[in-house]
Design a protein around this motif. Structure first.
Motif, PDB file in Angstrom:
ATOM      1  N   LYS A  90      13.684  -2.336   8.732  1.00  0.00           N
ATOM      2  CA  LYS A  90      12.612  -2.781   7.849  1.00  0.00           C
ATOM      3  C   LYS A  90      11.305  -2.020   8.074  1.00  0.00           C
ATOM      4  CE  LYS A  90      14.406  -7.481   7.289  1.00  0.00           C
ATOM      5  NZ  LYS A  90      14.112  -8.936   7.417  1.00  0.00           N
ATOM      6  N   MET A  91      11.298  -1.094   9.023  1.00  0.00           N
ATOM      7  CA  MET A  91      10.106  -0.319   9.321  1.00  0.00           C
ATOM      8  C   MET A  91       9.791   0.646   8.169  1.00  0.00           C
ATOM      9  SD  MET A  91       7.774   0.476  11.737  1.00  0.00           S
ATOM     10  CE  MET A  91       8.492  -0.147  13.263  1.00  0.00           C
ATOM     11  N   ASP A  92       8.578   0.556   7.621  1.00  0.00           N
ATOM     12  CA  ASP A  92       8.142   1.504   6.604  1.00  0.00           C
ATOM     13  C   ASP A  92       7.763   2.823   7.274  1.00  0.00           C
ATOM     14  OD1 ASP A  92       8.438  -0.244   4.480  1.00  0.00           O
ATOM     15  OD2 ASP A  92       6.394  -1.016   4.642  1.00  0.00           O
ATOM     16  N   ALA A  93       8.183   3.931   6.691  1.00  0.00           N
ATOM     17  CA  ALA A  93       7.838   5.247   7.219  1.00  0.00           C
ATOM     18  C   ALA A  93       6.996   5.985   6.187  1.00  0.00           C
ATOM     19  CB  ALA A  93       9.092   6.051   7.545  1.00  0.00           C
ATOM     20  N   LEU A  94       5.847   6.502   6.606  1.00  0.00           N
ATOM     21  CA  LEU A  94       4.923   7.210   5.731  1.00  0.00           C
ATOM     22  C   LEU A  94       4.660   8.595   6.299  1.00  0.00           C
ATOM     23  CD1 LEU A  94       2.207   4.378   5.433  1.00  0.00           C
ATOM     24  CD2 LEU A  94       4.362   4.548   4.177  1.00  0.00           C
ATOM     25  N   GLN A 116      14.046  10.645   1.323  1.00  0.00           N
ATOM     26  CA  GLN A 116      14.327   9.483   0.481  1.00  0.00           C
ATOM     27  C   GLN A 116      15.574   8.759   0.967  1.00  0.00           C
ATOM     28  OE1 GLN A 116      13.274   8.751  -3.870  1.00  0.00           O
ATOM     29  NE2 GLN A 116      15.227   9.796  -4.034  1.00  0.00           N
ATOM     30  N   ASP A 117      16.583   9.520   1.369  1.00  0.00           N
ATOM     31  CA  ASP A 117      17.813   8.915   1.886  1.00  0.00           C
ATOM     32  C   ASP A 117      17.560   8.148   3.178  1.00  0.00           C
ATOM     33  OD1 ASP A 117      19.254   9.924  -0.219  1.00  0.00           O
ATOM     34  OD2 ASP A 117      20.053  11.644   0.876  1.00  0.00           O
ATOM     35  N   LEU A 118      16.559   8.598   3.953  1.00  0.00           N
ATOM     36  CA  LEU A 118      16.210   7.919   5.195  1.00  0.00           C
ATOM     37  C   LEU A 118      15.366   6.670   4.961  1.00  0.00           C
ATOM     38  CD1 LEU A 118      15.350  10.991   7.462  1.00  0.00           C
ATOM     39  CD2 LEU A 118      17.229   9.371   7.820  1.00  0.00           C
ATOM     40  N   GLY A 119      14.910   6.476   3.731  1.00  0.00           N
ATOM     41  CA  GLY A 119      14.123   5.297   3.406  1.00  0.00           C
ATOM     42  C   GLY A 119      12.637   5.451   3.598  1.00  0.00           C
ATOM     43  N   VAL A 120      12.130   6.697   3.550  1.00  0.00           N
ATOM     44  CA  VAL A 120      10.692   6.927   3.652  1.00  0.00           C
ATOM     45  C   VAL A 120      10.005   6.268   2.462  1.00  0.00           C
ATOM     46  CG1 VAL A 120       8.876   8.682   3.566  1.00  0.00           C
ATOM     47  CG2 VAL A 120      10.903   9.033   4.996  1.00  0.00           C
ATOM     48  N   GLN A 121       8.964   5.506   2.736  1.00  0.00           N
ATOM     49  CA  GLN A 121       8.303   4.752   1.670  1.00  0.00           C
ATOM     50  C   GLN A 121       7.428   5.645   0.806  1.00  0.00           C
ATOM     51  OE1 GLN A 121       5.040   2.064   2.677  1.00  0.00           O
ATOM     52  NE2 GLN A 121       5.902   0.501   1.319  1.00  0.00           N
ATOM     53  N   SER A 122       6.637   6.518   1.440  1.00  0.00           N
ATOM     54  CA  SER A 122       5.749   7.382   0.655  1.00  0.00           C
ATOM     55  C   SER A 122       5.467   8.680   1.380  1.00  0.00           C
ATOM     56  CB  SER A 122       4.423   6.672   0.343  1.00  0.00           C
ATOM     57  OG  SER A 122       3.648   6.516   1.514  1.00  0.00           O
ATOM     58  N   ASN A 129      12.806   5.630  -4.889  1.00  0.00           N
ATOM     59  CA  ASN A 129      12.083   4.652  -4.088  1.00  0.00           C
ATOM     60  C   ASN A 129      10.926   5.244  -3.293  1.00  0.00           C
ATOM     61  OD1 ASN A 129      13.913   2.581  -4.867  1.00  0.00           O
ATOM     62  ND2 ASN A 129      15.384   3.351  -3.380  1.00  0.00           N
ATOM     63  N   THR A 130      10.996   6.523  -2.976  1.00  0.00           N
ATOM     64  CA  THR A 130       9.940   7.167  -2.194  1.00  0.00           C
ATOM     65  C   THR A 130       8.805   7.592  -3.113  1.00  0.00           C
ATOM     66  OG1 THR A 130      11.524   7.970  -0.553  1.00  0.00           O
ATOM     67  CG2 THR A 130       9.373   9.044  -0.620  1.00  0.00           C
ATOM     68  N   GLN A 131       7.609   7.082  -2.837  1.00  0.00           N
ATOM     69  CA  GLN A 131       6.471   7.377  -3.682  1.00  0.00           C
ATOM     70  C   GLN A 131       5.825   8.712  -3.301  1.00  0.00           C
ATOM     71  OE1 GLN A 131       3.844   3.987  -3.249  1.00  0.00           O
ATOM     72  NE2 GLN A 131       4.904   2.863  -4.858  1.00  0.00           N
ATOM     73  N   ILE A 132       5.256   9.375  -4.301  1.00  0.00           N
ATOM     74  CA  ILE A 132       4.478  10.593  -4.088  1.00  0.00           C
ATOM     75  C   ILE A 132       3.008  10.276  -4.388  1.00  0.00           C
ATOM     76  CG2 ILE A 132       4.002  12.931  -4.903  1.00  0.00           C
ATOM     77  CD1 ILE A 132       6.458  12.823  -3.232  1.00  0.00           C
ATOM     78  N   LEU A 133       2.171  10.477  -3.380  1.00  0.00           N
ATOM     79  CA  LEU A 133       0.737  10.227  -3.487  1.00  0.00           C
ATOM     80  C   LEU A 133       0.007  11.558  -3.317  1.00  0.00           C
ATOM     81  CD1 LEU A 133       0.662   7.281  -0.895  1.00  0.00           C
ATOM     82  CD2 LEU A 133       1.450   7.198  -3.268  1.00  0.00           C
ATOM     83  N   LEU A 134      -0.997  11.800  -4.142  1.00  0.00           N
ATOM     84  CA  LEU A 134      -1.756  13.045  -4.054  1.00  0.00           C
ATOM     85  C   LEU A 134      -3.215  12.767  -3.729  1.00  0.00           C
ATOM     86  CD1 LEU A 134      -0.496  15.284  -7.028  1.00  0.00           C
ATOM     87  CD2 LEU A 134       0.458  15.005  -4.737  1.00  0.00           C
ATOM     88  N   THR A 135      -3.780  13.594  -2.851  1.00  0.00           N
ATOM     89  CA  THR A 135      -5.177  13.477  -2.450  1.00  0.00           C
ATOM     90  C   THR A 135      -5.913  14.773  -2.754  1.00  0.00           C
ATOM     91  OG1 THR A 135      -4.635  11.941  -0.663  1.00  0.00           O
ATOM     92  CG2 THR A 135      -6.738  13.081  -0.519  1.00  0.00           C
TER      93      THR A 135
END
Length: 312
Positions: free
Chosen positions: A85-89, A106-112, A153-159
């Motif tokens: 259940k650990m979120d990975a960022l 994504q296969d590993l379950g990385v959240q973002s 499921n893995t989000q892409i965030l841009l800064t």
């Protein structure tokens, strides 16, 4: 136990970087340039998990580029194996983010995956990120576009950080181009990295504290030491060594208690801490966040940069 109230533990897996971003004080780092081994990561991660269950987010930021760590996927796999259940960022410059590597994350379950992309053409990108290869902009842009077409499921965030004379005139076109492709856009005026850069004026009216000693994430540096603050790029606020100390010992240490006492009082005049003139204590933060596609700007400036939990 005096562990700061946070659900985010951050592991700096490397201090190596292939960019020299103009807003980053890499030129002032005296810490060793190295990469954390998988064995050390397992040791430190297991120690944290054995002491407390407060952390449900594992973030990979730091003064290096985490995708330069060829063992990053193995570290994430190990952490998720210990706690599914650990979120990975991941925070990255995107230079090594390929479609295949994204699929693996994504296969590993990385959240973002948060990508810093400080330009909107080859010239502005190369200048802002301090690289000679102007073709890198198109490679990163094309990779992100390809990823956005298949991500689930893995989000892409841009800064985007605004740098006057380099990318400021391209901001609106950058927002327009990416706003319907990614999950979050953020635009900021650069911060100072305490004493590493000088983009923001340090105000005369300062808050007593930035709240990090009481609510900040757990900052594990590449060598296994624990730091008070992510803005302390050179480890001047090192609290202890997780290789040889428990979290309880580190957050009961003289170093931590000294920092916390000055933040509690708000009087830093005799502290000899870099916190004294840090822009993160500025009272007026109205001009810091420029654009956010998801969060209210007034709320965003008081949130943790990774989990968006409030520092207030």
């Amino acid at each position: 136990m005096a562990i700061p109230i946070s659900n985010d533990m951050r592991f700096e897996v490397t201090t190596r970087c292939n960019y020299n971003c103009i807003i980053c004080p890499r030129d002032k780092i005296t810490r060793k340039i190295e990469t954390m081994s998988l064995e050390l990561f397992k040791q430190l991660f297991d120690k944290v998990m054995s002491e407390t269950n407060q952390y449900n987010t594992l973030t990979f930021p730091g003064m290096g580029e985490p995708l330069l760590d060829s063992g990053l996927e193995d570290k994430i796999k190990y952490a998720k194996g210990r706690n599914p259940k650990m979120d990975a960022l991941i925070l990255t410059n995107g230079s090594l983010l390929t479609l295949d590597r994204f699929k693996a994350f994504q296969d590993l379950g990385v959240q973002s995956i948060r990508v810093s992309i400080y330009g909107h053409d080859s010239e502005s990108y190369a200048r802002a990120h301090g690289i000679a290869n102007k073709a890198m902009y198109k490679r990163v842009k094309d990779a992100i576009e390809a990823i956005c077409k298949i991500k689930k499921n893995t989000q892409i965030l841009l800064t985007y950080n605004i740098i006057q004379g380099i990318n400021s005139s391209l901001l609106n076109s950058w927002i327009e181009f990416w706003k319907d492709k990614v999950d979050l856009l953020e635009v900021w005026h650069p911060h100072n990295w305490v004493d590493g850069r000088n983009y923001r004026q340090v105000q005369s009216e300062m808050n007593h504290s930035c709240s990090r000693p009481s609510k900040g994430p757990l900052q594990v540096q590449v060598d296994g030491t624990v730091n008070m603050c992510c803005f302390d790029f050179d480890g001047k606020l090192t609290l202890g060594d997780l290789k040889t100390q428990s979290l309880n010992e580190i957050f009961s240490s003289e170093a931590f208690l000294k920092i916390k006492s000055f933040h509690d009082s708000g009087n830093f005049s005799q502290s000899h801490l870099i916190c004294e003139h840090c822009d993160q204590r500025n009272q007026d933060k109205s001009n810091v966040a420029v654009f956010n596609s998801r969060f209210d700007l007034k709320e965003r400036v008081n949130q943790i940069s990774t989990t968006y939990r409030s520092l207030d």
